[in-house]
Design a protein around this motif. Structure first.
Motif, PDB file in Angstrom:
ATOM      1  N   PRO A 175       6.440   1.051  41.645  1.00  0.00           N
ATOM      2  CA  PRO A 175       5.918  -0.252  41.208  1.00  0.00           C
ATOM      3  C   PRO A 175       6.990  -1.339  41.331  1.00  0.00           C
ATOM      4  CG  PRO A 175       5.430   1.476  39.604  1.00  0.00           C
ATOM      5  CD  PRO A 175       6.412   2.051  40.566  1.00  0.00           C
ATOM      6  N   LEU A 176       6.587  -2.511  41.798  1.00  0.00           N
ATOM      7  CA  LEU A 176       7.488  -3.651  41.922  1.00  0.00           C
ATOM      8  C   LEU A 176       7.046  -4.753  40.974  1.00  0.00           C
ATOM      9  CD1 LEU A 176       7.742  -3.834  45.820  1.00  0.00           C
ATOM     10  CD2 LEU A 176       9.275  -2.656  44.235  1.00  0.00           C
ATOM     11  N   GLU A 177       7.979  -5.609  40.609  1.00  0.00           N
ATOM     12  CA  GLU A 177       7.673  -6.721  39.720  1.00  0.00           C
ATOM     13  C   GLU A 177       7.596  -8.019  40.513  1.00  0.00           C
ATOM     14  OE1 GLU A 177      10.486  -6.933  36.582  1.00  0.00           O
ATOM     15  OE2 GLU A 177      10.000  -4.970  35.745  1.00  0.00           O
ATOM     16  N   VAL A 178       6.657  -8.881  40.141  1.00  0.00           N
ATOM     17  CA  VAL A 178       6.585 -10.228  40.719  1.00  0.00           C
ATOM     18  C   VAL A 178       7.575 -11.098  39.954  1.00  0.00           C
ATOM     19  CG1 VAL A 178       5.112 -12.223  41.144  1.00  0.00           C
ATOM     20  CG2 VAL A 178       4.167  -9.910  41.331  1.00  0.00           C
ATOM     21  N   ARG A 179       8.602 -11.556  40.633  1.00  0.00           N
ATOM     22  CA  ARG A 179       9.673 -12.274  39.953  1.00  0.00           C
ATOM     23  C   ARG A 179       9.650 -13.786  40.191  1.00  0.00           C
ATOM     24  NH1 ARG A 179      12.326  -9.454  36.141  1.00  0.00           N
ATOM     25  NH2 ARG A 179      14.096 -10.838  36.461  1.00  0.00           N
ATOM     26  N   ASP A 180       9.148 -14.223  41.333  1.00  0.00           N
ATOM     27  CA  ASP A 180       9.167 -15.653  41.631  1.00  0.00           C
ATOM     28  C   ASP A 180       8.069 -16.370  40.851  1.00  0.00           C
ATOM     29  OD1 ASP A 180      11.143 -14.965  43.306  1.00  0.00           O
ATOM     30  OD2 ASP A 180      10.128 -15.507  45.172  1.00  0.00           O
ATOM     31  N   PRO A 181       8.399 -17.432  40.106  1.00  0.00           N
ATOM     32  CA  PRO A 181       7.395 -18.159  39.312  1.00  0.00           C
ATOM     33  C   PRO A 181       6.258 -18.685  40.204  1.00  0.00           C
ATOM     34  CG  PRO A 181       9.622 -18.837  38.722  1.00  0.00           C
ATOM     35  CD  PRO A 181       9.747 -17.983  39.935  1.00  0.00           C
ATOM     36  N   GLY A 182       5.048 -18.463  39.759  1.00  0.00           N
ATOM     37  CA  GLY A 182       3.907 -18.973  40.502  1.00  0.00           C
ATOM     38  C   GLY A 182       3.504 -18.143  41.700  1.00  0.00           C
ATOM     39  N   GLU A 183       4.221 -17.064  41.988  1.00  0.00           N
ATOM     40  CA  GLU A 183       3.895 -16.227  43.141  1.00  0.00           C
ATOM     41  C   GLU A 183       2.914 -15.136  42.723  1.00  0.00           C
ATOM     42  OE1 GLU A 183       6.607 -14.714  46.698  1.00  0.00           O
ATOM     43  OE2 GLU A 183       6.871 -13.440  44.927  1.00  0.00           O
ATOM     44  N   ARG A 184       1.836 -15.021  43.474  1.00  0.00           N
ATOM     45  CA  ARG A 184       0.862 -13.976  43.200  1.00  0.00           C
ATOM     46  C   ARG A 184       1.331 -12.654  43.818  1.00  0.00           C
ATOM     47  NH1 ARG A 184      -3.340 -14.584  45.984  1.00  0.00           N
ATOM     48  NH2 ARG A 184      -2.669 -16.318  47.287  1.00  0.00           N
ATOM     49  N   ALA A 185       0.754 -11.544  43.340  1.00  0.00           N
ATOM     50  CA  ALA A 185       1.155 -10.226  43.820  1.00  0.00           C
ATOM     51  C   ALA A 185       0.961 -10.117  45.329  1.00  0.00           C
ATOM     52  CB  ALA A 185       0.357  -9.138  43.103  1.00  0.00           C
ATOM     53  N   GLU A 186      -0.136 -10.675  45.829  1.00  0.00           N
ATOM     54  CA  GLU A 186      -0.405 -10.627  47.271  1.00  0.00           C
ATOM     55  C   GLU A 186       0.671 -11.374  48.053  1.00  0.00           C
ATOM     56  OE1 GLU A 186      -4.029 -11.697  50.416  1.00  0.00           O
ATOM     57  OE2 GLU A 186      -4.212 -12.162  48.285  1.00  0.00           O
ATOM     58  N   GLU A 187       1.137 -12.469  47.488  1.00  0.00           N
ATOM     59  CA  GLU A 187       2.196 -13.242  48.142  1.00  0.00           C
ATOM     60  C   GLU A 187       3.519 -12.493  48.103  1.00  0.00           C
ATOM     61  OE1 GLU A 187       0.543 -17.754  47.224  1.00  0.00           O
ATOM     62  OE2 GLU A 187       1.790 -16.724  45.728  1.00  0.00           O
ATOM     63  N   THR A 188       3.771 -11.803  46.998  1.00  0.00           N
ATOM     64  CA  THR A 188       4.981 -10.980  46.911  1.00  0.00           C
ATOM     65  C   THR A 188       4.975  -9.910  47.994  1.00  0.00           C
ATOM     66  OG1 THR A 188       5.205 -11.318  44.520  1.00  0.00           O
ATOM     67  CG2 THR A 188       6.290  -9.390  45.449  1.00  0.00           C
TER      68      THR A 188
END
Length: 229
Positions: A162-175
């Motif tokens: 599992p990975l974490e979405v770290r960038d503010p405002g970034e959706r999982a799909e974008e990550t």
């Protein structure tokens, strides 16, 4: 001056650069700083403000952690920089050959080395392994079905990280898309890797040739209404 150049998302390579300050700054994209992780008379010349300026992460270096932005390894002669020997070029190019990607997981920040056979300098061994995997990468970021969780998948394994979405405002799909662009993974490969990780690597759905450029299954044969005409 003969050096080993390491750039984010690229294979390390032997290079020739000038030894004047302007040439050194141009090579790293700004003000220079030096790191001395080894006892040998060599050093890493990097960008002094790489992390502050948000330059792409490059490589993890022992005793110094992650360096951002391009850097090069050169020799030291007294108080001056100098060329590496041929043996040193071979040694340090091998040490930093593969690009690295940095990931946020539940265990903290980690990194992994990866191959991208579309990049200049890709080793023949990596190209051969890519062919054996039927055109699939070693690593891929996918979205876990039914969730908004990005996960790291490795070819041949029936598990994920599992990975974490770290960038503010970034959706999982974008990550997932951002990481896959770094890894050189196409949407066709992403779709095949997801199915392979869930149901086995020898099934037809694990073949990237079965998907279009958007990662959608290709249409095989005429539709039912076409067959009735």
């Amino acid at each position: 001056m003969k050096v080993v150049m390491a750039e984010p998302g690229q294979y390390a390579r032997a290079a020739e650069i000038g030894d004047g300050l302007e040439s050194l700054q141009k090579a790293v994209g700004g003000l220079i700083d030096c790191a001395y992780p080894w006892r040998e008379k060599v050093c890493i010349v990097c960008n002094d403000e790489g992390l502050i300026n948000g330059m792409p992460m490059n490589r993890a270096v022992e005793r110094y952690g992650a360096l951002a932005g391009p850097f090069f390894i050169c020799g030291i002669s007294g108080e001056n920089f100098c060329s590496l020997t041929d043996a040193q070029v071979q040694k340090y190019r091998k040490m930093f050959l593969r690009p690295q990607i940095f990931l946020h997981t539940e265990r903290g920040v980690g990194y992994l080395e990866y191959d991208n056979v579309t990049l200049p300098g890709a080793p023949q061994e990596a190209i051969d392994q890519f062919k054996k995997r039927n055109g699939l990468p070693e690593f891929c970021c996918c979205l876990l079905p039914g969730t908004e969780m990005p996960v790291l998948v490795r070819y041949g394994e029936r598990s994920y990280v599992p990975l974490e979405v770290r960038d503010p405002g970034e959706r999982a799909e974008e990550t997932a898309g951002r990481l896959n662009r770094q890894l050189g993974v196409t949407k066709q490969q992403q779709a095949a890797m997801l199915w392979g990780s869930m149901f086995g690597w020898d099934i037809p759905a694990a073949d990237p040739a079965r998907y279009d450029e958007q990662g959608m299954p290709k249409r095989h044969g005429p539709k039912h209404e076409d067959r009735q005409r």
